[in-house]
Design a protein around this motif. Structure first.
Motif, PDB file in Angstrom:
ATOM      1  N   LEU A   1     -64.397 -81.389   2.999  1.00 39.93           N
ATOM      2  CA  LEU A   1     -64.080 -80.281   3.909  1.00 39.93           C
ATOM      3  C   LEU A   1     -64.801 -78.975   3.570  1.00 39.93           C
ATOM      4  CD1 LEU A   1     -60.212 -80.834   4.113  1.00 39.93           C
ATOM      5  CD2 LEU A   1     -61.939 -81.620   5.740  1.00 39.93           C
ATOM      6  N   HIS A   2     -65.481 -78.903   2.415  1.00 37.59           N
ATOM      7  CA  HIS A   2     -65.928 -77.586   1.948  1.00 37.59           C
ATOM      8  C   HIS A   2     -66.886 -76.897   2.923  1.00 37.59           C
ATOM      9  CE1 HIS A   2     -69.645 -79.516   0.564  1.00 37.59           C
ATOM     10  NE2 HIS A   2     -70.133 -78.331   0.286  1.00 37.59           N
ATOM     11  N   ASP A   3     -67.719 -77.675   3.607  1.00 37.17           N
ATOM     12  CA  ASP A   3     -68.672 -77.069   4.543  1.00 37.17           C
ATOM     13  C   ASP A   3     -68.361 -77.429   5.997  1.00 37.17           C
ATOM     14  OD1 ASP A   3     -70.246 -75.533   2.870  1.00 37.17           O
ATOM     15  OD2 ASP A   3     -71.699 -77.117   2.466  1.00 37.17           O
ATOM     16  N   ILE A   4     -67.104 -77.764   6.276  1.00 37.20           N
ATOM     17  CA  ILE A   4     -66.725 -78.191   7.633  1.00 37.20           C
ATOM     18  C   ILE A   4     -67.038 -77.074   8.648  1.00 37.20           C
ATOM     19  CG2 ILE A   4     -64.261 -77.453   7.546  1.00 37.20           C
ATOM     20  CD1 ILE A   4     -65.229 -80.846   8.853  1.00 37.20           C
TER      21      ILE A   4
ATOM     22  N   ALA B   1     -70.776 -79.631  -8.170  1.00 39.78           N
ATOM     23  CA  ALA B   1     -71.164 -80.754  -7.300  1.00 39.78           C
ATOM     24  C   ALA B   1     -71.920 -80.252  -6.070  1.00 39.78           C
ATOM     25  CB  ALA B   1     -69.924 -81.535  -6.875  1.00 39.78           C
ATOM     26  N   ASP B   2     -71.456 -79.138  -5.524  1.00 40.83           N
ATOM     27  CA  ASP B   2     -72.086 -78.546  -4.337  1.00 40.83           C
ATOM     28  C   ASP B   2     -73.479 -78.021  -4.685  1.00 40.83           C
ATOM     29  OD1 ASP B   2     -72.294 -77.494  -1.739  1.00 40.83           O
ATOM     30  OD2 ASP B   2     -71.460 -75.564  -2.358  1.00 40.83           O
ATOM     31  N   ARG B   3     -73.556 -77.258  -5.753  1.00 39.73           N
ATOM     32  CA  ARG B   3     -74.831 -76.638  -6.116  1.00 39.73           C
ATOM     33  C   ARG B   3     -75.868 -77.673  -6.540  1.00 39.73           C
ATOM     34  NH1 ARG B   3     -72.463 -71.330  -9.262  1.00 39.73           N
ATOM     35  NH2 ARG B   3     -72.568 -69.917  -7.480  1.00 39.73           N
TER      36      ARG B   3
ATOM     37  N   ASP C   1     -75.012 -85.240   5.576  1.00 41.65           N
ATOM     38  CA  ASP C   1     -75.514 -85.922   4.371  1.00 41.65           C
ATOM     39  C   ASP C   1     -75.113 -85.158   3.112  1.00 41.65           C
ATOM     40  OD1 ASP C   1     -76.655 -87.713   6.039  1.00 41.65           O
ATOM     41  OD2 ASP C   1     -78.698 -86.959   5.853  1.00 41.65           O
ATOM     42  N   HIS C   2     -75.196 -83.832   3.221  1.00 46.63           N
ATOM     43  CA  HIS C   2     -74.828 -82.983   2.072  1.00 46.63           C
ATOM     44  C   HIS C   2     -73.370 -83.240   1.682  1.00 46.63           C
ATOM     45  CE1 HIS C   2     -74.136 -79.421  -0.388  1.00 46.63           C
ATOM     46  NE2 HIS C   2     -73.249 -78.961   0.479  1.00 46.63           N
ATOM     47  N   ASN C   3     -72.472 -83.240   2.655  1.00 47.74           N
ATOM     48  CA  ASN C   3     -71.049 -83.457   2.353  1.00 47.74           C
ATOM     49  C   ASN C   3     -70.836 -84.810   1.661  1.00 47.74           C
ATOM     50  OD1 ASN C   3     -70.432 -80.993   3.466  1.00 47.74           O
ATOM     51  ND2 ASN C   3     -69.764 -81.810   5.438  1.00 47.74           N
TER      52      ASN C   3
HETATM   53 FE   FE2 Z   1     -72.043 -77.206   0.375  1.00 42.88          FE
END
Ligand code: FE2
Ligand code: FE2
Length: 259
Positions: free
Chosen positions: A68-71, A146-148, A36-38
């Motif tokens: 892909l950042h948290d793959i 975007a991530d934070r 969900d986060h991705n």
């Molecule tokens: Fe993340």
């Protein structure tokens, strides 16, 4: 980058993540949380990108980086049952290895591969190294915002409801001891992001996450955070002593000045 390339990588991603499931409910909850986060980081990228009229190709590069950042989190959760990054398990390194081994970016141009790889590599680093290429720096900062933004959304909801839905992984296995580390309060009062190594308890963790506002680069990011009340919600879960109140006030004023 063209949309067709993004869609192919998205198809690879969907197949890859569908292979992760666990009989352990605690792990499964966190696998779903990362999925969900991705998705939400991609939505944030679109919102931030549109707000600054980002070019289509850059938007697709960032959507790919967001996807892909948290793959690496999936493999990390299955193997180590933890989000803790350390020498033996680091979600960024695991992710970069997966991208490399599975040739996820094989069809892209060399410059696009480098940009996406750099975004993934630097998305979670406390302080960015000096980056001469302004275009690359802008994209990296967008992904970090975007991530934070989404992590703040997750943890503000989590801290508010953790008595009903405890998730020790989101507490980073830290203790609920009272007080705040002096280094954390010093950083926040100086409008700096608090160092991860200075985090000693859950209060420090919350304040270090709140301190990300000092490193946000996009006007729209402040709007999203303010409108959703993420910082205020986390503050409500902290002990109300003078140190914490001063820190919160400092962050609030800083954010108001960015709007
Ligand atoms: Fe993340
Ligand atoms: Fe991450």
């Amino acid at each position: 980058m063209i949309e067709e390339s993004y869609n192919k990588i998205k198809t690879w991603y969907d197949t890859y993540v569908s292979e992760f499931s666990s009989d352990n409910n605690e792990i499964q909850i966190n696998i779903d949380l990362i999925k969900d986060h991705n998705s939400r980081v991609i939505e944030n990228i679109k919102e931030l990108g549109f707000s600054i009229n980002l070019e289509e190709s850059d938007l697709l590069i960032l959507q790919t980086a967001a996807l892909l950042h948290d793959i690496g989190r999936f493999d990390q959760l299955m193997k180590h049952a933890s989000y803790a990054d350390n020498e033996g398990s680091n979600h960024i390194q695991i992710g970069l290895d997966v991208i490399d081994e599975q040739k996820v970016l094989a069809e892209l141009e060399e410059s696009e591969k480098i940009l996406i790889g750099t975004c993934v590599k630097l998305h979670d680093i406390s302080v960015l190294p000096k980056i001469e290429d302004e275009h690359a720096l802008g994209l990296i900062q967008l992904l970090r915002d975007a991530d934070r933004i989404d992590v703040l959304r997750i943890v503000s909801e989590y801290y508010t409801h953790k008595k009903i839905y405890p998730n020790r992984h989101l507490d980073m296995e830290l203790k609920e001891t009272p007080g705040v580390s002096k280094k954390i309060s010093k950083a926040v009062m100086n409008e700096n992001v608090a160092g991860r190594d200075d985090v000693e308890n859950v209060n420090d963790l919350k304040l270090s996450q709140m301190s990300w506002v000092f490193d946000m680069k996009n006007k729209r990011s402040f709007k999203i955070i303010s409108e959703n009340g993420y910082i205020k919600a986390i503050f409500e879960t902290l002990p109300k002593n003078d140190v914490v109140i001063d820190m919160y006030r400092n962050m609030k004023i800083f954010m108001e000045n960015q709007l």
